[in-house]
Every structure is written in structure tokens, then in C-alpha cells.
Write a protein that holds these residues in place. Structure first.
Motif, PDB file in Angstrom:
ATOM      1  N   ALA A  88       0.863  -1.185   0.000  1.00  0.00           N
ATOM      2  CA  ALA A  88       0.000   0.000   0.000  1.00  0.00           C
ATOM      3  C   ALA A  88       0.902   1.237   0.000  1.00  0.00           C
ATOM      4  N   PRO A  89       0.425   2.356  -0.537  1.00  0.00           N
ATOM      5  CA  PRO A  89       1.262   3.567  -0.522  1.00  0.00           C
ATOM      6  C   PRO A  89       1.368   4.152   0.885  1.00  0.00           C
ATOM      7  N   TYR A  90       2.579   4.259   1.402  1.00  0.00           N
ATOM      8  CA  TYR A  90       2.785   4.847   2.733  1.00  0.00           C
ATOM      9  C   TYR A  90       4.196   5.417   2.808  1.00  0.00           C
ATOM     10  N   ARG A  91       4.369   6.330   3.755  1.00  0.00           N
ATOM     11  CA  ARG A  91       5.685   6.929   3.985  1.00  0.00           C
ATOM     12  C   ARG A  91       6.141   6.603   5.395  1.00  0.00           C
ATOM     13  N   THR A  92       7.404   6.206   5.506  1.00  0.00           N
ATOM     14  CA  THR A  92       7.931   5.910   6.839  1.00  0.00           C
ATOM     15  C   THR A  92       8.078   7.207   7.628  1.00  0.00           C
ATOM     16  N   SER A  93       7.991   7.076   8.938  1.00  0.00           N
ATOM     17  CA  SER A  93       8.108   8.251   9.798  1.00  0.00           C
ATOM     18  C   SER A  93       9.576   8.529  10.113  1.00  0.00           C
ATOM     19  N   LYS A  94       9.817   9.645  10.743  1.00  0.00           N
ATOM     20  CA  LYS A  94      11.177  10.007  11.173  1.00  0.00           C
ATOM     21  C   LYS A  94      11.221  10.025  12.701  1.00  0.00           C
ATOM     22  N   SER A  95      10.564   9.036  13.293  1.00  0.00           N
ATOM     23  CA  SER A  95      10.413   9.046  14.747  1.00  0.00           C
ATOM     24  C   SER A  95      11.671   8.632  15.493  1.00  0.00           C
ATOM     25  N   ILE A  96      12.519   7.838  14.846  1.00  0.00           N
ATOM     26  CA  ILE A  96      13.725   7.332  15.512  1.00  0.00           C
ATOM     27  C   ILE A  96      14.939   7.746  14.697  1.00  0.00           C
ATOM     28  N   LEU A  97      15.758   8.611  15.257  1.00  0.00           N
ATOM     29  CA  LEU A  97      16.920   9.122  14.528  1.00  0.00           C
ATOM     30  C   LEU A  97      18.122   8.186  14.614  1.00  0.00           C
ATOM     31  N   ASN A  98      18.103   7.279  15.580  1.00  0.00           N
ATOM     32  CA  ASN A  98      19.278   6.426  15.818  1.00  0.00           C
ATOM     33  C   ASN A  98      18.885   4.959  15.909  1.00  0.00           C
ATOM     34  N   PHE A  99      18.071   4.494  14.966  1.00  0.00           N
ATOM     35  CA  PHE A  99      17.528   3.138  15.014  1.00  0.00           C
ATOM     36  C   PHE A  99      18.635   2.084  15.153  1.00  0.00           C
ATOM     37  N   GLU A 100      19.654   2.154  14.287  1.00  0.00           N
ATOM     38  CA  GLU A 100      20.702   1.129  14.277  1.00  0.00           C
ATOM     39  C   GLU A 100      21.453   1.076  15.601  1.00  0.00           C
ATOM     40  N   SER A 101      21.775   2.232  16.149  1.00  0.00           N
ATOM     41  CA  SER A 101      22.536   2.232  17.402  1.00  0.00           C
ATOM     42  C   SER A 101      21.678   1.750  18.572  1.00  0.00           C
ATOM     43  N   VAL A 102      20.370   2.043  18.520  1.00  0.00           N
ATOM     44  CA  VAL A 102      19.475   1.549  19.570  1.00  0.00           C
ATOM     45  C   VAL A 102      19.459   0.021  19.559  1.00  0.00           C
ATOM     46  N   VAL A 103      19.337  -0.560  18.362  1.00  0.00           N
ATOM     47  CA  VAL A 103      19.312  -2.018  18.230  1.00  0.00           C
ATOM     48  C   VAL A 103      20.645  -2.615  18.675  1.00  0.00           C
ATOM     49  N   THR A 104      21.734  -2.010  18.233  1.00  0.00           N
ATOM     50  CA  THR A 104      23.071  -2.519  18.591  1.00  0.00           C
ATOM     51  C   THR A 104      23.301  -2.477  20.096  1.00  0.00           C
ATOM     52  N   ASN A 105      22.958  -1.361  20.711  1.00  0.00           N
ATOM     53  CA  ASN A 105      23.143  -1.227  22.166  1.00  0.00           C
ATOM     54  C   ASN A 105      22.310  -2.259  22.931  1.00  0.00           C
ATOM     55  N   SER A 106      21.063  -2.462  22.469  1.00  0.00           N
ATOM     56  CA  SER A 106      20.197  -3.425  23.140  1.00  0.00           C
ATOM     57  C   SER A 106      20.744  -4.840  22.998  1.00  0.00           C
ATOM     58  N   GLN A 107      21.170  -5.193  21.798  1.00  0.00           N
ATOM     59  CA  GLN A 107      21.717  -6.540  21.574  1.00  0.00           C
ATOM     60  C   GLN A 107      22.940  -6.790  22.448  1.00  0.00           C
ATOM     61  N   LYS A 108      23.745  -5.758  22.636  1.00  0.00           N
ATOM     62  CA  LYS A 108      24.929  -5.896  23.487  1.00  0.00           C
ATOM     63  C   LYS A 108      24.512  -6.128  24.942  1.00  0.00           C
ATOM     64  N   ARG A 109      23.522  -5.354  25.411  1.00  0.00           N
ATOM     65  CA  ARG A 109      23.040  -5.535  26.788  1.00  0.00           C
ATOM     66  C   ARG A 109      22.469  -6.934  26.987  1.00  0.00           C
TER      67      ARG A 109
END
Length: 725
Positions: free
Chosen positions: A581-602
Motif C-alpha cells: 500500500a502507498p505509505y511513507r515511513t516516519s522520522k520518529s527514531i533518529l538512531n535506530f541502528e545504534s538503539v538495536v546494537t546497544n540493546s543486543q549488546k546488553r
């Protein structure tokens, strides 16, 4: 869910705990009555018609279909293989490929044969197991029992069946005996003068307890009549189309509506059957019975009267029939003659009212960590009142909780959808709209290929700050729609089990009474059929069917290595994909990759998650072990080995996080007024304080950098600290 039950059946330790009733779990002993079989034939006609016309992808009613119905029905009757003999199965087998033809011809021969035979075999089973109470078991002999019924055949003859019951009750008695011996040893250790009971005394107590458990179970199932059993047969048929197509008899349809709306009209008491008596097991907080302060758990209901009418004796009556007499429209009076816990007999008048089942509904709290405040919303299901749009539903309640949390000044929100099996499609669309701008939420495809896009048309966003979705293996259906939409919009982060349940289908409940088949009007209510009419797809085009929603941040859980979910259901519809469907992603998370990386490390460094993962591997390694030794010395040795292996896993339950849980405004006052509400909230807060998953979800919220924060007024007063751990 069937997958959960299959896992439980193969879990050695769990089975030892429930072995006293597992011998007859899901078996039934219906009573014969004078029901006209013509009603059953019309019901089959109705269901066949509705499925052929309305099911998303109806299976062909051929020999394979017939084999499936046959297998489902026999397994529903005797899953533990302790009733039917090999000769019975041979006799039934002649119909294995004929069920489809019988359905077309309105022929009930197969059902009647199996129904009458299970009645006979269950009566024989009573004689068998009760005779086993006559003499003690010898636990010094070398014997074993296979507790996985999938690995054993039906008994060849009556003697083999008797031995199967003997071994089952021997295992139940042995497990209880060993537990009682430990208790006696503990008492002796605390008091040297205590006279320890002999093994013979403990064996007798354990054996009598095992027999009593079976007596109670058989008493319970003896309340079921032919209609109840025919309902089992009908569902053996309809689940051949897919695992979520299900027939509701009239009473079951009413229970389904209550579960979806979270409310009923009555007195607000949960009942249970004890022998011939109906007993109050719990009062629902805020309900009429709770408000009257006259009824209490343990009270036995002797008679029921409608207002000033003559009371009706209910001792010995089916539980469902007692419930029918007590329930009734708001504003009407019911009079209960009860025997109180202290033995006093009393007549209690109660005015029926709308009862809200609070644990069905969304709830929230404020959590503090590292000087920051975050919100947690727990949503057990996507509930709605189908009869009245103006009544309470999940979307209205979640919005209210979001507003409370904003007012409290939180900096992020966790939506806890663990164990949420789904619910209303409408409410999930509305709830997703609270967190995004206008746009599509889910795509729905109907039979024949027609596609609809369900969208949020309200540009207002109630929460535009950091958002985490917490899911697990049991998050299904509407939960997956919500998590998938949030994930596709990149609006938040999905955290939890590797993937959700994987139910990507939509069911419609169809009232069977709306059709006019010949003779139908002569037989009253025919109930309803819940059948699969649509499949839903993510806005990116992919289906959640079978695959579920993959977590952005997967966390180990005890089911990590046990395969289950929609993908393990028989007859599940297949995964596919359609256009996005036509949609646009939001800009809600500026640091998605680092958030995931930090969580995986924890997570990788977290000892609690390491232990949970190790426990999951241990469960997987043992899931196929099903042979239990009935020699007491070997049994105790095996138990000790298991206890030694699992000793370290007990530390999982001792985990405490550093979260501070704070009351929302007005909650403390309500807790003072309502002891039951207070107890349930405190239990929830205690569970949060031991929850490593919520702890990590809060960590993730704290890591998210968002360009926009929700408008939040500074709270005028700091909430009081309730739990600190």
C-alpha cells in the motif's frame, strides 16, 4: 492454543504435576437424551452451506478431508488412548474415507457409533480405576510408563487397557508419595518429636487422592450431554478448513461475546462445580455481588429464585444451567439461597447489573529509571462490544491511558502485547492511529481476490514520542497487525520473542439462525460459526500468516527452541504476498541502528537472559523424553538428576530489576476503596519488578533519539512511589 498443549504434553516435569488428570484430559462422557437427530442434520447442512459460500479458501470435501475429520474426532475422544481398544479403532476405520459422503447425505452413523462406544468405554474405565484402590502399589518392581500418547498404540485387549490404567494411577500415586515423603522429612527436621508417617500410610493417602481426582473429573464430564458431544464432532469437521474456523453452540457463543466485550449482565460472581454443589469461587470487583458484601468465596448456592418467584433447587444441576438462572438483564432481582462458609443458610437478594471484567481491559503505569519517567500500557486483547459501538472498547481505553501517561510527563511508552491473542480488527486500526499520522494500517483480502486497505483518517497523533512494542510467541492476529504497522512505518521498535504467533487471517462470526433451511424453525437456536473470511497483509505487502512479525530486537525466552505457532497448526493457510500500500515511513527514531546494537549488546551480557536461553535449550533437549520409571528408587534418582540440572534455573524467578513503579493520579484512592482491585494492581506491579523484558524495553526507550516529543505538561504533583526494587 493447540501448540501450547502439545508442548505441555511433552514436558516431563509438567506432566508429573498433572498426571492425575492427564489420563482423561479432553475426554468426555456425555449423557444420552431424547434430542431429535434431525436438528443435528440441519446443523451440518447450515455449516456446510456457510463454509462453502463464505470461507476464504474452502478445502475440498474429499477422502483426505474425511481422514482429517476421522482423526480429529477420535483424538478429541481419547487423546491419551485409555478408553478405546484396537478392536474399536478397526470398527471405526471402515468410515475413515466416508465422512465426507456422510455429511452430504446427512448420515450420522459414524458419530452415533463412536459416541455410544465412548460412553460404554468410559463406564468401563470407572470400574477399572476404582478397583485399583483396593490394594497398595509395589514400587520396588521394575516397571515404566510412556507418558507420550503419540508414541503408543491403542490397547490390544481389555487386559492391556486395565494395565494402562494401573500404570497411570501408579505413576500419579508415586509422584504424590515422593512429595509427601519430603514433607514428612521436613517436619521431622523441624521437630525431632514429630512421628513420621509410614510409607504404607503415605501410599494409601496418595492412592486415594489419585482415585478422588479421577472421580471428580468423571463427575464433571458426566454433566455433558449429547449436544455437547455433537459440538465436538462438528468442530472436528470445521477445523479441517483451517484451525480458526470454529462452531459455537448457543451458550458458547454467549461466552465468546462476553470475552470480546469484557462485560456481562448478572451478579458478577465466578462459579465452580464441586461434586453436586455449585460454589462461589470469586467475586468480580465492582460487580453487584461484590458491592452487596453478603456473598463470599466458598458459599454454596442451594436455590435460585427470580425476584419473588418460587426458588428452584440447583443442587446436582449442570453448572451452565445454574449460570443461566443466575444471569439476567440489568435491573432485575435474583434471590440466592446459599449455605455460608460457616454452615449458616441465608437468602441473599441481588439486583443484576452490567459487570465489567477488569482484567480484560487495558491498564497503565508510570515507571522511573535513571531519573526518567516512562509509561507502560498492558493490553490483554483488542476487545470491543459488537452490540453497541458506544460502549467501552480497547481503542478508547488505550487512548485514555495514553492521555494519563502524557499528563504524568512520561518520555516514552511501552505497549505490552505479550500473550495478546488478538480481537477486533476495528480497534487495532484505531489504536495504531493514536501513534501515526493519516495512512494505511492493514490490507485485507477477501475470497475472490478483492482487496481493501484499512486506514487511519485522523491526522491527530496522541503520542509522537519514543515507542516500543513488546511481543512474544503468543502475540497473535490483531497484535501482529499493530506491531507490523508500527514496524513498517518505522514508528517504534518491536522487542521480544524472535517472532510472533503468525496468525494472518480474519474470522467473521456468522449467526446460523439467519438462514431458513427446511425444518430449522422447529429446533430453536443453532448457535454461530466463526469462519475465516479474509487474510490480512502488512502495508508492505507481506503476510503475517505463518511467519508472524519478526522482532527488531529478539530476546531469548523459554520457547526459543520449541517450534510452535500457526506454522505448526494442521490445515493452516499458506503465506503469500500482495502489492504494498502507498505509505511513507516516519522520522520518529533518529538512531535506530545504534538503539538495536546497544540493546543486543546488553542482552548478550545480561545474565538473566543467558540463563533463560540455557533453560530454553534444556527444555528443547528433554522435550521428547517420555519414559518414566515406576521403581521408587530409580524414580527418586531421576527426580534428583532433574532437580540438580534445573537448580540454577530457579534463579530466573528471583530476578529483580531496578525499576521504580509509580501510581497514576487517582489510583491510590481507588486501591484504598477496593481491596480486590488493590490486590490485583499490587500483583501486577510485583510482576513488573521481576520482569527482565520490561526492563530492557525501558532501556530501549531511554536510548531512542526522537525529533519530536509528545506535548506534556509539567505534572503539578510528583506521583507517590508504590514499589521500589
Amino acid at each position: 492454543m493447540n501448540a501450547i498443549w502439545l508442548f505441555m504434553r511433552k514436558n516431563y516435569r509438567v506432566l508429573l504435576l498433572v498426571v492425575a488428570v492427564s489420563a482423561v484430559l479432553w475426554s468426555f462422557k456425555p449423557k444420552f437424551n431424547n434430542d431429535d437427530p434431525e436438528k443435528d442434520k440441519i446443523l451440518l447442512d447450515l455449516i456446510t452451506y456457510v463454509i462453502e459460500k463464505g470461507h476464504y479458501d474452502p478445502a475440498a470435501m474429499d477422502d483426505n478431508f474425511s481422514k482429517g475429520v476421522y482423526g480429529n474426532f477420535i483424538d478429541a475422544l481419547d487423546p491419551s488412548k485409555r478408553f478405546f481398544l484396537e478392536s474399536d479403532i478397526k470398527e471405526f476405520k471402515q468410515y475413515e474415507l466416508q465422512v465426507d459422503d456422510m455429511l452430504r447425505n446427512r448420515d450420522l452413523t459414524f458419530f452415533n457409533l463412536v459416541y455410544e462406544r465412548v460412553q460404554k468405554r468410559m463406564n468401563e474405565a470407572k470400574v477399572i480405576y476404582r478397583a485399583l484402590n483396593d490394594k497398595p502399589f509395589d514400587f520396588n518392581t521394575s516397571e515404566s510408563i510412556n507418558i507420550d500418547s503419540d508414541k503408543i498404540a491403542f490397547a490390544k485387549n481389555y487386559n492391556e487397557l486395565k494395565n494402562r490404567w494401573r500404570l497411570q494411577i501408579k505413576l500419579s500415586t508415586l509422584a504424590s508419595l515422593v512429595d509427601k515423603q519430603k514433607i514428612e522429612q521436613d517436619k521431622k527436621a523441624k521437630d525431632a518429636s514429630y512421628a513420621v508417617k509410614t510409607t504404607a500410610q503415605l501410599e494409601k493417602e496418595s492412592r486415594e487422592s489419585a482415585i478422588k481426582n479421577l472421580d471428580e473429573y468423571f463427575d464433571f464430564v458426566s454433566d455433558l450431554d449429547r449436544n455437547d458431544w455433537f459440538e465436538v464432532y462438528v468442530n472436528a469437521i470445521v477445523t479441517q478448513f483451517d484451525p480458526h474456523t470454529f462452531y459455537f453452540a448457543p451458550e458458547e457463543k454467549e461466552k465468546f461475546d462476553i470475552s470480546m466485550s469484557g462485560k456481562l449482565e448478572g451478579i458478577g460472581a465466578r462459579l465452580q462445580k464441586k461434586n453436586d454443589n455449585t460454589e462461589i469461587s470469586e467475586l468480580i470487583s465492582g460487580g453487584p455481588a461484590w458491592r452487596s458484601k453478603e456473598l463470599e468465596p466458598g458459599d454454596v448456592i442451594l436455590k435460585v429464585a427470580q425476584g419473588s418467584n418460587e426458588p428452584v433447587e440447583v443442587t446436582g444441576m449442570r453448572l451452565d444451567d445454574v449460570v443461566k438462572k443466575i444471569k439476567g438483564p440489568k435491573g432485575t432481582e435474583v434471590r440466592l439461597t446459599v449455605r455460608k462458609v460457616d454452615g449458616d443458610v441465608k437468602v441473599i437478594k441481588i439486583i443484576r447489573d452490567v459487570v465489567e471484567i477488569e482484567e480484560t481491559y487495558a491498564k497503565s503505569t508510570v515507571i522511573e529509571k535513571n531519573g526518567k519517567k516512562f509509561g507502560l500500557i498492558y493490553l490483554p486483547k483488542f476487545y470491543i462490544d459488537f452490540e453497541n459501538d458506544n460502549n467501552r472498547d480497547a481503542a478508547k481505553d488505550v487512548e485514555a491511558e495514553v492521555l494519563k501517561l502524557k499528563k504524568a510527563g512520561v518520555e516514552g511508552i511501552v505497549m505490552d502485547l505479550r500473550d495478546n491473542g488478538g480481537g477486533s480488527l476495528k480497534t487495532v486500526v484505531d489504536i495504531t492511529g493514536l501513534f501515526i499520522d493519516e495512512g494505511p494500517i492493514v490490507q485485507v483480502k477477501s475470497f475472490g481476490g478483492k482487496k481493501d486497505v484499512l486506514a487511519d483518517h485522523n491526522p491527530k497523533v496522541q503520542w509522537d514520542g519514543p515507542l516500543v512494542i513488546l511481543q512474544n510467541n503468543f502475540s497473535a492476529s490483531a497484535s501482529e497487525i499493530f506491531a507490523a504497522a508500527i514496524q513498517d512505518y518505522k514508528r517504534g521498535i518491536v522487542l521480544g520473542s524472535k517472532q510472533s504467533y503468525g496468525k494472518g487471517t480474519v474470522q467473521t462470526v456468522i449467526d446460523l439462525n439467519q438462514f431458513k433451511f427446511p425444518g430449522q424453525s422447529n429446533f430453536g437456536d443453532f448457535g454461530a460459526l466463526k469462519t475465516t473470511t479474509q487474510k490480512f497483509y502488512r502495508i508492505n505487502g507481506g503476510s503475517t500468516q505463518l511467519e508472524g512479525v519478526t522482532s527488531d530486537i529478539p530476546i531469548p525466552d523459554r520457547y526459543t527452541y520449541i517450534g510452535f505457532g500457526e506454522r505448526d497448526e494442521k490445515k493452516a493457510l499458506q503465506w503469500d504476498k500482495i502489492d504494498a500500500a502507498p505509505y511513507r515511513t516516519s522520522k520518529s527514531i533518529l538512531n535506530f541502528e545504534s538503539v538495536v546494537t546497544n540493546s543486543q549488546k546488553r542482552i548478550s551480557e545480561n545474565n538473566q537472559f543467558k540463563l533463560i536461553d540455557e533453560n530454553a535449550k534444556w527444555i528443547n533437549d528433554r522435550k521428547d523424553e517420555s519414559l518414566v520409571n515406576l521403581n521408587i528408587d530409580k524414580f527418586i534418582a531421576e527426580q534428583k538428576n532433574i532437580e540438580e540440572s534445573t537448580k540454577k534455573f530457579k534463579e530466573i524467578t528471583k530476578y529483580k530489576n531496578l525499576l521504580q513503579i509509580r501510581n497514576l493520579p487517582g489510583e491510590l484512592e481507588l486501591m484504598k476503596k477496593d481491596a480486590d482491585f488493590s490486590r490485583k494492581r499490587k500483583d501486577w506491579y510485583e510482576a513488573i519488578s521481576k520482569d527482565a523484558y520490561i526492563d530492557e524495553a525501558i532501556n530501549v526507550l531511554g536510548d531512542i533519539k526522537s525529533p519530536l516529543l509528545a506535548n506534556k505538561p509539567i505534572p503539578s504533583k510528583k506521583p507517590k512511589l508504590l514499589v521500589k526494587s
